[in-house]
Design an enzyme around this catalytic site. Structure first.
Site, short mmCIF file in Angstrom:
data_model
loop_
_atom_site.label_atom_id
_atom_site.label_comp_id
_atom_site.label_asym_id
_atom_site.label_seq_id
_atom_site.Cartn_x
_atom_site.Cartn_y
_atom_site.Cartn_z
N GLU A 1 -0.20 -6.18 6.29
CA GLU A 1 1.02 -6.15 5.70
C GLU A 1 1.97 -7.10 5.88
O GLU A 1 2.86 -7.62 5.17
CB GLU A 1 1.89 -4.69 5.96
CG GLU A 1 2.32 -4.69 7.15
CD GLU A 1 3.12 -3.50 7.69
OE1 GLU A 1 3.43 -2.50 6.51
OE2 GLU A 1 3.15 -2.91 8.86
N THR B 1 1.71 3.35 19.99
CA THR B 1 2.04 2.51 18.62
C THR B 1 0.58 2.22 18.11
O THR B 1 -0.22 1.90 18.70
CB THR B 1 2.69 1.28 19.01
OG1 THR B 1 3.00 0.41 17.86
CG2 THR B 1 2.21 0.50 19.88
N VAL B 2 0.55 2.40 16.74
CA VAL B 2 -0.72 1.99 16.01
C VAL B 2 -1.05 0.33 16.03
O VAL B 2 -2.06 0.01 15.72
CB VAL B 2 -0.70 2.54 14.69
CG1 VAL B 2 -0.66 4.11 14.57
CG2 VAL B 2 0.37 1.97 13.74
N ASP B 3 0.17 -0.32 16.24
CA ASP B 3 0.23 -1.66 15.87
C ASP B 3 -0.45 -2.22 17.19
O ASP B 3 -0.73 -3.50 17.27
CB ASP B 3 1.62 -2.28 15.89
CG ASP B 3 2.10 -1.91 14.59
OD1 ASP B 3 1.58 -1.88 13.56
OD2 ASP B 3 3.58 -1.53 14.57
N LEU C 1 -2.05 7.45 5.51
CA LEU C 1 -3.31 7.90 5.78
C LEU C 1 -4.02 7.35 7.21
O LEU C 1 -4.70 8.13 7.80
CB LEU C 1 -4.57 7.63 4.77
CG LEU C 1 -3.80 8.44 3.26
CD1 LEU C 1 -4.89 7.97 2.31
CD2 LEU C 1 -3.73 9.83 3.45
N GLN C 2 -3.91 6.21 7.52
CA GLN C 2 -4.35 5.77 8.29
C GLN C 2 -4.02 6.06 9.91
O GLN C 2 -4.67 5.92 10.86
CB GLN C 2 -4.45 4.13 8.60
CG GLN C 2 -2.86 3.37 8.63
CD GLN C 2 -2.73 2.01 8.26
OE1 GLN C 2 -3.32 1.29 8.72
NE2 GLN C 2 -2.06 1.85 7.07
N GLY D 1 7.21 5.47 14.09
CA GLY D 1 5.96 6.26 13.31
C GLY D 1 4.96 6.69 14.09
O GLY D 1 4.65 6.47 15.42
N GLY E 1 0.55 -3.44 10.35
CA GLY E 1 0.80 -4.65 11.27
C GLY E 1 1.68 -5.54 10.79
O GLY E 1 1.42 -6.51 9.96
N ARG E 2 2.82 -5.60 11.41
CA ARG E 2 3.92 -6.48 10.68
C ARG E 2 3.72 -7.93 11.30
O ARG E 2 3.97 -8.81 10.67
CB ARG E 2 5.42 -5.74 11.39
CG ARG E 2 6.65 -7.01 10.91
CD ARG E 2 7.72 -6.03 11.47
NE ARG E 2 7.67 -4.57 11.15
CZ ARG E 2 8.33 -4.45 9.72
NH1 ARG E 2 8.68 -5.01 8.92
NH2 ARG E 2 8.25 -2.99 9.57
#
Length: 419
Positions: free
Chosen positions: A247, A142-144, A298-299, A13, A191-192
């Site tokens: 999420e 990574t955004v996470d 969007l984030q 992503g 955020g898995r």
């Protein structure tokens, strides 16, 4: 020393600042043209290398490359495609080496998260086995925010800023209407397994009654009765309730609140829909009128609200990746090291990929409030510097300007390859 070419690709992503890392890599390569000849980008990530679908970055102007720094998305195309183990999928790895040989590529820069770090490490290992000198450096993204060793992951700071801002703005909307309309607002964020992004939503407020009133983390098992009780309490005390939920929220047995039943190319469960699921519980158990929103793409695409800290760090890891490679380092990742909180200072250090690949960094217990529904001051001290500063893109006709690339393809020299 001999001059050889470099390969750069984006994976997984994308983020608001992954192209800033691309800019850092490419500009650093151009500054070292006595060691690095051309830079080839993989079209759609590692797939571009496997299919010999390469982009000749040398045909892009300096101005176009500089514009990548303020352009969101993945300029060269990204992919969710994980190379499997070398033993059973050796042909794919051998194909990579064949393509690199055909185009005199000796530097491999792979920009992505944990799965990409694993791919980068495997490519490095195979190149040694096949006797082809290849320097492989992973560029973190990574955004996470779940990569180990690095203090934070480029891409996260901008998402954190967007989510904190959106939570504050939406909360003001709900507060102004709650007397006669919506009582509960639920914002779903990415955020898995790690709740870093959800935690960032808590930066929107910091005082009695300030929203968000609940943050729901993957690290804390979901208890429907306890959550509904807190929602009801907030509505009675403040007139409304704002919830930020990851999420990856799940029950004590590990079952996700919102699981589509499918998996992605990396083998991860496909999630999404926890906000309407949670809102439905509110309606069923408490009867309150609600609204929900899913930040979704969007984030991670909101470059117009990117954190200046994040932009600078994303560029820095790209630049340092090249410097590590030229220094003879291999199977490494430039990692961000926090020097101090106040004033916030950071530096770049090298991290071995063997200690990064296939490992996740979760929210530590000391960052989650004792009741499980918010963040501690220690977490706030960690998060706050990462959202600092504005780095607005240039605007034209009321809209942000983005890089316009030629994306000139490199002539193929090998037979076709089937994935």
């Amino acid at each position: 020393m001999a001059t050889h070419n470099a390969f750069y690709a984006q994976s997984g992503g994308v983020t608001a600042v992954i192209n800033a890392s691309a800019c850092g890599v490419i500009e650093a390569c151009r500054r070292h043209d006595d060691r690095i000849g051309k830079v080839y980008a993989g079209h759609n990530g590692i797939i571009g290398a496997l299919t010999e679908d390469l982009i000749d970055v040398s045909q892009e102007s300096d101005e176009a490359i500089a514009a990548l720094r303020h352009t969101p998305g993945g300029a060269f195309g990204s992919c969710r495609y994980k190379l499997k183990d070398i033993e059973t999928h050796r042909a794919q790895y051998e194909r990579l080496i064949e393509v690199f040989k055909a185009h005199d590529i000796r530097y491999f820069f792979y920009n992505g998260g944990g799965d990409s770090a694993d791919t980068c490490l495997k490519v490095s290992q195979l190149s040694e086995k096949l006797g082809y000198p290849l320097t492989a450096i992973h560029v973190p993204k990574t955004v996470d925010n779940d990569l180990p060793i690095t203090d934070n992951s480029p891409g996260f700071g901008s998402v954190a800023k967007y989510i904190a801002t959106s939570t504050r703005e939406a909360a003001l909307d709900i507060a102004s209407m709650c007397a006669t309309s919506t009582k509960v607002f639920v914002l779903e964020v990415m955020g898995r397994h790690a709740g870093w992004i959800a935690a960032a939503g808590a930066l929107a407020g910091n005082g009695e009654g300030e929203p968000p009133h609940l943050v729901i983390f993957p690290e804390v098992a979901f208890d429907r009765e306890a959550v509904m009780a807190r929602v009801d309490e907030a509505v009675h005390k403040y007139g409304y309730c704002v919830i930020v939920v990851s999420e990856g929220a799940h029950y004590g047995d590990g079952t996700f609140l919102a699981d589509s039943g499918n998996t992605d190319a990396f083998g991860h469960r496909q999630l999404g829909g926890v906000a309407p699921t949670l809102a439905g519980m509110v309606k069923q158990d408490l009867g309150y009128k609600y609204h929900w929103a899913v930040a979704d793409y969007l984030q991670r695409a909101a470059r117009h609200l990117a954190s200046k800290t994040d932009v600078e760090q994303a560029y820095a890891v790209g630049k340092h990746a090249v410097e590590l490679a030229l220094a003879g380092k291999n199977a490494m990742m430039p990692a961000i090291k926090r020097v101090s909180d106040a004033p916030y200072e950071w530096a770049i250090e090298a991290a071995p990929l063997a200690e990064v690949a296939n490992r996740e960094k979760f929210m530590p217990k000391e960052f989650i409030r004792e009741d499980g529904f918010g963040i501690t001051e220690a977490c706030r001290r960690y998060l706050s510097p990462l959202i600092q500063g504005e780095d607005f893109p240039p605007f034209e006709n009321g809209l942000p300007k983005v890089a316009k690339l030629k994306l000139a393809k490199v002539e193929r020299r090998l037979p076709d390859f089937t994935l």
